[in-house]
Scaffold this motif. Structure first.
Motif, mmCIF file in Angstrom:
data_model
loop_
_atom_site.group_PDB
_atom_site.id
_atom_site.type_symbol
_atom_site.label_atom_id
_atom_site.label_comp_id
_atom_site.label_asym_id
_atom_site.label_seq_id
_atom_site.Cartn_x
_atom_site.Cartn_y
_atom_site.Cartn_z
ATOM 1 N N PRO A 503 20.623 -52.982 -25.385
ATOM 2 C CA PRO A 503 19.457 -53.864 -25.196
ATOM 3 C C PRO A 503 18.245 -53.299 -25.937
ATOM 4 C CG PRO A 503 20.482 -53.280 -23.097
ATOM 5 C CD PRO A 503 21.070 -52.391 -24.125
ATOM 6 N N PRO A 504 17.352 -54.157 -26.417
ATOM 7 C CA PRO A 504 16.130 -53.661 -27.059
ATOM 8 C C PRO A 504 15.353 -52.772 -26.093
ATOM 9 C CG PRO A 504 16.365 -56.035 -27.392
ATOM 10 C CD PRO A 504 17.412 -55.631 -26.405
ATOM 11 N N LEU A 505 14.826 -51.676 -26.626
ATOM 12 C CA LEU A 505 14.086 -50.730 -25.788
ATOM 13 C C LEU A 505 12.972 -51.414 -25.015
ATOM 14 C CD1 LEU A 505 13.361 -47.807 -24.946
ATOM 15 C CD2 LEU A 505 11.865 -47.739 -26.954
ATOM 16 N N VAL A 506 12.224 -52.276 -25.716
ATOM 17 C CA VAL A 506 11.084 -52.922 -25.072
ATOM 18 C C VAL A 506 11.531 -53.820 -23.934
ATOM 19 C CG1 VAL A 506 11.014 -54.920 -26.628
ATOM 20 C CG2 VAL A 506 8.907 -54.113 -25.553
ATOM 21 N N SER A 507 12.720 -54.416 -24.055
ATOM 22 C CA SER A 507 13.258 -55.255 -22.975
ATOM 23 C C SER A 507 13.593 -54.401 -21.759
ATOM 24 C CB SER A 507 14.499 -56.007 -23.466
ATOM 25 O OG SER A 507 15.073 -56.755 -22.418
ATOM 26 N N LEU A 508 14.176 -53.224 -21.992
ATOM 27 C CA LEU A 508 14.511 -52.320 -20.895
ATOM 28 C C LEU A 508 13.248 -51.857 -20.170
ATOM 29 C CD1 LEU A 508 17.275 -50.056 -22.480
ATOM 30 C CD2 LEU A 508 17.572 -51.669 -20.603
ATOM 31 N N ILE A 509 12.228 -51.480 -20.954
ATOM 32 C CA ILE A 509 10.998 -50.983 -20.343
ATOM 33 C C ILE A 509 10.290 -52.093 -19.573
ATOM 34 C CG2 ILE A 509 8.697 -50.066 -20.844
ATOM 35 C CD1 ILE A 509 9.925 -48.448 -23.096
ATOM 36 N N ASP A 510 10.312 -53.308 -20.117
ATOM 37 C CA ASP A 510 9.663 -54.429 -19.428
ATOM 38 C C ASP A 510 10.335 -54.759 -18.102
ATOM 39 O OD1 ASP A 510 7.501 -54.935 -20.965
ATOM 40 O OD2 ASP A 510 8.327 -56.645 -22.047
ATOM 41 N N SER A 511 11.588 -54.301 -17.916
ATOM 42 C CA SER A 511 12.275 -54.564 -16.653
ATOM 43 C C SER A 511 11.732 -53.698 -15.518
ATOM 44 C CB SER A 511 13.787 -54.312 -16.812
ATOM 45 O OG SER A 511 14.051 -52.924 -16.999
ATOM 46 N N VAL A 512 10.938 -52.678 -15.851
ATOM 47 C CA VAL A 512 10.315 -51.818 -14.837
ATOM 48 C C VAL A 512 9.097 -52.548 -14.276
ATOM 49 C CG1 VAL A 512 9.206 -49.593 -14.416
ATOM 50 C CG2 VAL A 512 11.112 -49.756 -16.034
#
Length: 590
Positions: A503-512
């Motif tokens: 998954p795109p890094l920014v997508s993973l971080i936005d899940s927080v």
């Protein structure tokens, strides 16, 4: 977090958005290695601490801590909600958004209709300013010193004197009278529906996104009220909108502060004279919502007040808005009882800026006003001044700022500092104010404290995810993570690497969900290439982290064995445990 927009659509918008191009419209950026750097748009600084990584689609300010994706940037810089920012970026990159919720879609449709109606009405008013019956309005504008270029920039128009000019104009379209009433353009009375604005110079009111949300009208001939504004509507809330911000916001950002005035003509006259970093309130006092909007562009405001008693009371009423210290406020007073329009036309922009430059800290200004109201040569005057100034100082939350103000009061009144502090404390208790923030004396603890080895593994995962399995990182190592957020994020990346569907890094971080933690994760994502030069260097670091985690695992097992022995196991069990302990001890690094 995604609201009513499908997650797959949000991911597509992130992928298609050029974050470098987006942020470059607000911040001049220079290339620095793999990143681009510039001065942070969210706080004042002289040395660039703001970085953008176009490869990952993220930004981070290492000064104020703000960071995130293109969506987060638009939310911060334009004051948008998450859904608004996603929709805006979707429009820019050509991704059509299909909402999951029909209710939300209907709400958005109603708002869109009102924006369209307002824009059509704006065009109608602007065209009418060219008509013969507008000669009185044009003469008035010329008398006030406005030229044609300024009138066009601010889209000034004219509402004819008739009762149904605008209503008749809209009869040729599909819009009905009910929509005009909803938009505040028409009024429904006992004898039917009629135009709200009649024989008035019209000043369109646009929000920070350049959408026409309402209108202000100045009567041309005799009559009352002299000024008439649109009522509150689903798209217009006067306590949230600042007039002129759509035009002046970049000038405010460049200047580093905003001058706040009252009224359309004051702002327009200042702008035409060359004072461009200015906004105006719309028939209401300054509000927290106004400051929240301004905070996207500056952290400092200069408030203009009349020198009379009413102006001074207005200054005092603004004090509670600035107690937290998130925006620094100064107070300026124009001489000769002139309003900004009259002053700048008489004296010019340079003289106006001299007054603004000499503006005083708002709380210092208010306290000084207290001293002028009382006879400080008498005990009674000092006592009254002490109580009044203490009520002002008590509004300040930051300890350092409050200490400065207390020192001034102590010096001017000639009393002991303890007496001033006691008076402030009594005021705070009496008014039920919340505890002052002591942010200058002690920084707040960060929201999470990941162990260094876990933070380094996340840093590698964010930049060189492909080395994780090659180095031998496995789920058993992740099970040793103390931080649940990092365990989940690194675990997700490790799980998806084999099939190449990371998954795109920014997508993973936005899940927080925690915004403060997201900001810290973005910071960790910016790798220091003096420390990690390439993939081989990343591989070595991961292997070192794995060794550290395995040693931690052995120590944990040793502690568990020691607890079992102390718990009084049988002789045979103790012997077996001691043997295990010796084996683990041999393998521990010294």
């Amino acid at each position: 977090m995604a609201g009513k927009i499908p997650e797959r659509t949000i991911d597509e918008i992130r992928d298609r958005t050029d974050i470098l191009s987006l942020i470059g419209k607000y911040v001049p950026l220079k290339k620095a290695g793999r990143n681009f750097v510039g001065l942070c748009p969210f706080h004042a600084e002289k040395t660039p601490s703001f970085s953008v990584n176009p490869e990952k689609g993220i930004y981070k300010c290492f000064g104020c801590g703000k960071g995130g994706s293109a969506i987060n940037f638009l939310m911060e810089i334009e004051g948008m909600s998450f859904v608004e920012a996603v929709r805006d970026l979707g429009n820019r990159c050509g991704v059509r958004i299909q909402p999951d919720s029909r209710t939300k879609e209907r709400t958005d449709d109603r708002a869109a209709v009102l924006y369209t109606v307002n824009e059509d009405a704006r065009a109608y008013f602007a065209e009418n300013l060219k008509a013969p019956e507008a000669k009185g309005a044009v003469a008035y504008l010329k008398k006030r010193g406005l030229d044609g270029e300024t009138a066009r920039l601010f889209q000034i128009g004219y509402a004819p004197a008739g009762w149904d000019g605008l209503i008749s104009y809209f009869r040729h379209s599909a819009r009905g009278e009910k929509v005009l009433v909803s938009a505040g353009l028409a009024v429904e009375g006992d004898r039917g529906v009629y135009d709200r604005f009649r024989d008035r110079i019209i000043f369109p009111i646009r929000d920070h996104r350049e959408r026409c949300v309402g209108f202000g009208g100045r009567i041309v001939g005799p009559g009352e009220p002299k000024y008439l504004n649109s009522p509150e509507t689903p798209v217009y809330h006067k306590g949230e909108v600042l007039y002129g911000l759509d035009i002046t916001r970049e000038e405010i950002r460049k200047a580093g502060y905003a001058v706040v005035v009252e009224g359309y003509l004051d702002l327009i006259a200042l702008f035409q004279a060359g004072v461009r970093n200015v906004v105006a309130t719309l028939g209401t006092a300054l509000t927290k919502e106004h400051l929240k909007r301004l905070k996207n562009y500056t952290r400092e405001v200069v408030l203009l007040f009349d020198p009379d008693e009413a102006g001074m009371k207005a200054a005092e009423r603004t004090l509670p808005l600035f107690g937290e210290g998130t925006i620094y406020a100064k107070a300026a007073v124009l001489p000769e009882n002139l309003d900004p329009d009259d002053f700048v036309r008489k004296n010019g922009a340079a003289a106006f800026y001299e007054i603004v430059t000499a503006a005083r800290d708002l709380f210092d200004f208010a306290v000084e006003r207290v001293f002028t109201r009382h006879n400080l040569k008498t005990a009674g005057g000092i006592s009254l001044a002490l109580d009044e100034s203490a009520s002002i100082v008590g509004l300040i939350h930051k300890k350092a700022d409050q200490d400065i103000c207390i020192a001034k009061v102590t010096e001017r009144l000639g009393v002991r500092e303890e007496s001033v502090r006691e008076a402030v404390l009594r005021t705070v208790r009496k008014e039920g104010s919340r505890q002052r923030k002591d942010s200058d004396a002690r920084d707040p603890s960060p929201p999470f404290h990941p162990p260094a080895v876990e933070a380094r593994l996340f840093k590698i995962a964010a930049n060189f995810p492909q080395v994780l399995p090659r180095a031998g990182l496995a789920q058993r190592h992740l099970d040793l993570f103390e931080d649940e957020v990092l365990r989940e994020l690194v675990g997700t990346m490790l799980e998806t690497i084999p099939n190449g569907d990371i998954p795109p890094l920014v997508s993973l971080i936005d899940s927080v969900t925690d915004a403060a933690i997201r900001d810290q994760l973005i910071g960790l994502s910016f790798v220091d290439f003096d420390e990690i030069e390439d993939e081989a260097g990343a591989l070595d670091i991961v292997r070192g982290c794995i060794s550290h985690l395995e040693e931690k695992e052995r120590r944990n097992k040793l502690k568990a064995i020691t607890r079992q022995i102390k718990a009084g196991a049988s002789k045979d069990a103790v012997n077996e445990l001691l043997k295990q302990k010796m084996d683990y001890t041999k393998n521990l690094k010294r």
